[in-house]
Structures are given as structure tokens and as C-alpha cells.
Design a protein around this motif. Structure first.
Motif, mmCIF file in Angstrom:
data_model
loop_
_atom_site.group_PDB
_atom_site.id
_atom_site.type_symbol
_atom_site.label_atom_id
_atom_site.label_comp_id
_atom_site.label_asym_id
_atom_site.label_seq_id
_atom_site.Cartn_x
_atom_site.Cartn_y
_atom_site.Cartn_z
ATOM 1 N N HIS A 175 0.849 -1.186 0.000
ATOM 2 C CA HIS A 175 0.000 0.000 0.000
ATOM 3 C C HIS A 175 0.888 1.242 0.000
ATOM 4 O O HIS A 175 2.086 1.138 0.300
ATOM 5 C CB HIS A 175 -0.902 -0.079 1.242
ATOM 6 C CG HIS A 175 -1.776 1.102 1.462
ATOM 7 N ND1 HIS A 175 -1.532 2.025 2.446
ATOM 8 C CD2 HIS A 175 -2.890 1.510 0.840
ATOM 9 C CE1 HIS A 175 -2.470 2.953 2.404
ATOM 10 N NE2 HIS A 175 -3.311 2.661 1.446
ATOM 11 N N LEU A 190 -13.249 14.662 21.717
ATOM 12 C CA LEU A 190 -12.364 13.753 20.978
ATOM 13 C C LEU A 190 -11.363 14.495 20.099
ATOM 14 O O LEU A 190 -10.197 14.124 20.027
ATOM 15 C CB LEU A 190 -13.196 12.810 20.106
ATOM 16 C CG LEU A 190 -13.959 11.709 20.846
ATOM 17 C CD1 LEU A 190 -14.800 10.911 19.859
ATOM 18 C CD2 LEU A 190 -12.995 10.790 21.570
ATOM 19 N N VAL A 191 -11.866 15.540 19.429
ATOM 20 C CA VAL A 191 -10.967 16.268 18.518
ATOM 21 C C VAL A 191 -9.761 16.803 19.298
ATOM 22 O O VAL A 191 -8.624 16.734 18.840
ATOM 23 C CB VAL A 191 -11.718 17.417 17.812
ATOM 24 C CG1 VAL A 191 -10.746 18.331 17.089
ATOM 25 C CG2 VAL A 191 -12.715 16.851 16.798
ATOM 26 N N HIS A 198 -7.304 13.974 20.194
ATOM 27 C CA HIS A 198 -6.485 13.594 19.045
ATOM 28 C C HIS A 198 -5.426 14.656 18.773
ATOM 29 O O HIS A 198 -4.284 14.348 18.479
ATOM 30 C CB HIS A 198 -7.367 13.421 17.798
ATOM 31 C CG HIS A 198 -8.068 12.098 17.757
ATOM 32 N ND1 HIS A 198 -7.910 11.212 16.731
ATOM 33 C CD2 HIS A 198 -8.925 11.531 18.626
ATOM 34 C CE1 HIS A 198 -8.636 10.130 16.977
ATOM 35 N NE2 HIS A 198 -9.282 10.309 18.114
ATOM 36 N N ARG A 199 -5.824 15.918 18.886
ATOM 37 C CA ARG A 199 -4.860 16.992 18.631
ATOM 38 C C ARG A 199 -3.692 16.930 19.606
ATOM 39 O O ARG A 199 -2.549 17.182 19.240
ATOM 40 C CB ARG A 199 -5.549 18.353 18.744
ATOM 41 C CG ARG A 199 -6.222 18.803 17.471
ATOM 42 C CD ARG A 199 -6.527 20.285 17.537
ATOM 43 N NE ARG A 199 -7.739 20.625 16.810
ATOM 44 C CZ ARG A 199 -7.811 20.733 15.490
ATOM 45 N NH1 ARG A 199 -6.750 20.535 14.759
ATOM 46 N NH2 ARG A 199 -8.950 21.047 14.911
ATOM 47 N N TYR A 243 -1.485 14.299 18.279
ATOM 48 C CA TYR A 243 -0.861 14.746 17.028
ATOM 49 C C TYR A 243 0.228 15.790 17.303
ATOM 50 O O TYR A 243 1.284 15.778 16.675
ATOM 51 C CB TYR A 243 -1.901 15.342 16.085
ATOM 52 C CG TYR A 243 -2.864 14.345 15.481
ATOM 53 C CD1 TYR A 243 -2.460 13.047 15.157
ATOM 54 C CD2 TYR A 243 -4.182 14.708 15.213
ATOM 55 C CE1 TYR A 243 -3.348 12.143 14.594
ATOM 56 C CE2 TYR A 243 -5.071 13.809 14.638
ATOM 57 C CZ TYR A 243 -4.645 12.526 14.331
ATOM 58 O OH TYR A 243 -5.523 11.650 13.768
ATOM 59 N N LEU A 289 4.887 12.334 12.501
ATOM 60 C CA LEU A 289 3.794 12.265 11.535
ATOM 61 C C LEU A 289 4.111 12.998 10.237
ATOM 62 O O LEU A 289 3.271 13.094 9.356
ATOM 63 C CB LEU A 289 2.512 12.849 12.152
ATOM 64 C CG LEU A 289 1.818 11.935 13.163
ATOM 65 C CD1 LEU A 289 0.793 12.697 13.973
ATOM 66 C CD2 LEU A 289 1.169 10.758 12.466
ATOM 67 N N PRO A 306 5.456 13.704 6.522
ATOM 68 C CA PRO A 306 5.421 12.800 5.374
ATOM 69 C C PRO A 306 6.686 11.947 5.288
ATOM 70 O O PRO A 306 7.787 12.428 5.552
ATOM 71 C CB PRO A 306 5.331 13.760 4.180
ATOM 72 C CG PRO A 306 4.685 14.983 4.728
ATOM 73 C CD PRO A 306 5.149 15.092 6.158
ATOM 74 N N HIS A 366 2.787 6.818 8.386
ATOM 75 C CA HIS A 366 1.804 7.089 7.331
ATOM 76 C C HIS A 366 0.394 7.100 7.906
ATOM 77 O O HIS A 366 -0.453 7.874 7.480
ATOM 78 C CB HIS A 366 1.929 6.030 6.242
ATOM 79 C CG HIS A 366 0.921 6.152 5.152
ATOM 80 N ND1 HIS A 366 1.057 7.071 4.131
ATOM 81 C CD2 HIS A 366 -0.236 5.496 4.921
ATOM 82 C CE1 HIS A 366 0.018 6.963 3.314
ATOM 83 N NE2 HIS A 366 -0.786 6.011 3.776
ATOM 84 N N ALA A 367 0.140 6.221 8.846
ATOM 85 C CA ALA A 367 -1.213 6.139 9.407
ATOM 86 C C ALA A 367 -1.143 5.880 10.899
ATOM 87 O O ALA A 367 -0.344 5.079 11.368
ATOM 88 C CB ALA A 367 -2.002 5.032 8.719
ATOM 89 N N LEU A 368 -1.992 6.576 11.620
ATOM 90 C CA LEU A 368 -2.019 6.432 13.072
ATOM 91 C C LEU A 368 -3.476 6.401 13.520
ATOM 92 O O LEU A 368 -4.155 7.425 13.526
ATOM 93 C CB LEU A 368 -1.283 7.619 13.720
ATOM 94 C CG LEU A 368 -1.195 7.634 15.237
ATOM 95 C CD1 LEU A 368 -0.324 6.489 15.740
ATOM 96 C CD2 LEU A 368 -0.618 8.970 15.725
ATOM 97 N N ALA A 369 -3.944 5.216 13.837
ATOM 98 C CA ALA A 369 -5.319 5.090 14.344
ATOM 99 C C ALA A 369 -5.291 5.300 15.848
ATOM 100 O O ALA A 369 -4.408 4.780 16.532
ATOM 101 C CB ALA A 369 -5.870 3.716 14.005
ATOM 102 N N LEU A 370 -6.236 6.091 16.357
ATOM 103 C CA LEU A 370 -6.218 6.431 17.774
ATOM 104 C C LEU A 370 -7.538 6.077 18.453
ATOM 105 O O LEU A 370 -8.608 6.379 17.942
ATOM 106 C CB LEU A 370 -5.969 7.941 17.953
ATOM 107 C CG LEU A 370 -4.645 8.495 17.456
ATOM 108 C CD1 LEU A 370 -4.642 10.021 17.563
ATOM 109 C CD2 LEU A 370 -3.488 7.905 18.239
ATOM 110 N N LYS A 371 -7.407 5.432 19.589
ATOM 111 C CA LYS A 371 -8.561 5.211 20.458
ATOM 112 C C LYS A 371 -8.169 5.784 21.803
ATOM 113 O O LYS A 371 -7.347 5.207 22.510
ATOM 114 C CB LYS A 371 -8.842 3.707 20.581
ATOM 115 C CG LYS A 371 -10.212 3.318 20.090
ATOM 116 C CD LYS A 371 -10.475 1.859 20.349
ATOM 117 C CE LYS A 371 -11.674 1.425 19.525
ATOM 118 N NZ LYS A 371 -11.904 -0.012 19.624
ATOM 119 N N LYS A 382 -9.301 7.163 25.452
ATOM 120 C CA LYS A 382 -10.418 7.156 26.398
ATOM 121 C C LYS A 382 -9.968 7.587 27.788
ATOM 122 O O LYS A 382 -8.790 7.486 28.136
ATOM 123 C CB LYS A 382 -10.993 5.742 26.506
ATOM 124 C CG LYS A 382 -11.648 5.255 25.239
ATOM 125 C CD LYS A 382 -12.481 4.029 25.536
ATOM 126 C CE LYS A 382 -13.006 3.370 24.288
ATOM 127 N NZ LYS A 382 -13.400 4.204 23.203
#
Lengths: 109, 175
Positions: free
Chosen positions: A39, A67-68, A71-72, A75, A82, A84, A88-93, A95
Motif C-alpha cells: 500500500h 475527541l478532537v 487527538h490533537r 498529534y 507524523l 510525510p 503514514h497512518a495512526l489510528a487512535l482510540k 479514552k
């Protein structure tokens, strides 16, 4: 664990940075780069690539924050990582402890 | 030349889960289309206008709208606006695909742009929202978040009322 720092520099960096900044009750970092071999983010398909991560973190630092904003916070902390060509991808959960408890109790019902 | 390449490379897609014919916008002449609204922003030079107020705001190449101005037009002109990788029928990234699936599940029409077609847009979207990842979802001009946040809001039930507001805004525009 000793191998982490050598073979997985980004993984280790994420781990130490997140722990220092959020003092999480629970932190799970999963390197999902292998799932994205070929990918755009991991074109070479290198099995040791560090391009795609999933982070699940429970921390009191997220209390009363939308949530925003949570995440910030992450980030901002990982701004350099992060850029370039790096992650490439960072999924965040993300809580709070009370949210995680609620979710856990729902599951057991 | 910049304005020309921008004009040919940017498609605004409008996806409407109920009236799929609207996706035909993607085959419309390529230009900066304001899909969900009837207004178009004309950036071409040399149009004869009688009054200063009606003259194109951007006449020279160095006066074409900045990428942030264009994004602002997008997010304010479309009740639900998605910046994604690929197009709704063929997302090029799992996170973009998830966002499309959620919006379709709520049967909310949305507009989208493919950041993979346009590097300036891709970077511009990130700096506009100060958010480093794609996809990005805006509802009624407000930045909602990316894939993880949409998934979460869908689970907690927070998403539905927000999208209902957007649907209302859309029906007002149509009516």
C-alpha cells in the motif's frame, strides 16, 4: 523488550513519548504496517516497516476533553513522527478511565 | 498555468445515497464545482462586468484563491464535506472507506474531494484544519474529525443528531 529499541525505533519512541506525556493507565501500540505491505504508505512491503500504527490509550489527561482535542494532543506530541515519509497512518482510540470502565461493563452484560 | 491545472484536476463529488444520479457531477466539465449549492465561483479572467462589485475577485495568476480559501468554500458550501483518498465508490485507503460507509449508513448526502489527485489540496487540507491525517469530515462548516472520531461518535450516538442537522441544511438548500 530489549529488542524493541533496536529493531523498532519508532515503536519505542511512540511508547516513551506517549507514556511521558499522558501517564496512561493503559497503553497499547500495535504496528500494523505488515497489513499494509504494498500500500502507498509501505510500498516496499518491508516486514520491519514502521508506517502504520494503532494506539489505544486510557488516560486521565483526556478527562472532559472532546475527541478532537484529545487527538490533537497526540498529534501535537507526535508532530515530527507524523511528517510525510515517516508514520503514514495512526489510528487512535483515546479514552478516559471512566469511559473505559463503562465500555467494559457493557461488554460483560 | 497554475489556475488552469487547478481547474482541471479538482473534482468535487457529490454523493447522494438516495439520488445516485447526482454522482454524475464527477463527469461534469472539470472545474471548481460547487456541487451541493447552485452557486459557482468563477475565477477566470477577462469577463466583462459593468460594476466593480461584479468583477471576478481573482484576475491574475497571483490572485487566484489560496487553497485555504477554496477549502473554506467547500466546507461552508456543503453541509457534509469529506476530504478523502480516492472517491466514495473506490476509496484508496481503509480509513477513507470506513468514513464513506458510515455516512452512507446514515443516508446522508455528502460531497467529497480526492486528495490523492492534488498534492496542494492534500497539504492544504492538513494545514487548514491543523490536523495531520486524511480523511477529514466537516459538517455544516465545522471540522468533526477523522475516521476514528467518526467511528466513535457513531457508536456513542453523538453522530446522528449532527448529521440530522446537516440533512436539514441540505433540504433547505434544495427547497
Amino acid at each position: 523488550m530489549a529488542n524493541n529499541a533496536v529493531g523498532r525505533p519508532l515503536f519505542s519512541l511512540l511508547d516513551s513519548k506517549l507514556r511521558a506525556a499522558f501517564n496512561p493507565v493503559n497503553l497499547t501500540i500495535v504496528n500494523e504496517s505488515r497489513m499494509h505491505a504494498g500500500h502507498s504508505g509501505n510500498p516496499s512491503g518491508d516486514p520491519d516497516a514502521e508506517t502504520h500504527f494503532r494506539v489505544e490509550m486510557i488516560s486521565e489527561a483526556f478527562e472532559k476533553k472532546p475527541l478532537v482535542q484529545r487527538h490533537r494532543q497526540v498529534y501535537d506530541l507526535l508532530k515530527e513522527e507524523l511528517e510525510p515519509g515517516k508514520i503514514h497512518a495512526l489510528a487512535l482510540k483515546l479514552k478516559t478511565p471512566s469511559e473505559a470502565e463503562k465500555e467494559a461493563s457493557k461488554r460483560t452484560l | 498555468m497554475l489556475s488552469f491545472s487547478r481547474a482541471v484536476s479538482r473534482h468535487l463529488r457529490v454523493d447522494n445515497t438516495k439520488t445516485s444520479s447526482l454522482t454524475g457531477f464527477s463527469f461534469a466539465p472539470a472545474r471548481w464545482i460547487q456541487g451541493a449549492t447552485s452557486s459557482t465561483t468563477d475565477t477566470e479572467a477577462g469577463e466583462a462586468d459593468t460594476h466593480d462589485d461584479f468583477k471576478p475577485r481573482y484576475k491574475k495568476e497571483d490572485e487566484i484563491p489560496t487553497i485555504h480559501q477554496l477549502i473554506e468554500e467547500d466546507v461552508k458550501g456543503n453541509p457534509v464535506m469529506v476530504y478523502m483518498k480516492g472517491v466514495p465508490d473506490a476509496p484508496m485507503c481503509g480509513f477513507s472507506r470506513a468514513v464513506v460507509q458510515i455516512l452512507k449508513a446514515y443516508e446522508v448526502p455528502f460531497s467529497s474531494r480526492n486528495v490523492l489527485q492534488d498534492e496542494e489540496l492534500r497539504q492544504g487540507v492538513k494545514s487548514y484544519s491543523k490536523w495531520p491525517t486524511i480523511p477529514q469530515v466537516y459538517v455544516n462548516g465545522e471540522f468533526i474529525g477523522g475516521c476514528d472520531i467518526l467511528v466513535n461518535m457513531s457508536k456513542t450516538g453523538e453522530l446522528e443528531p449532527i448529521l440530522e442537522e446537516a440533512k436539514k441544511a441540505q433540504s433547505k438548500r434544495v427547497g
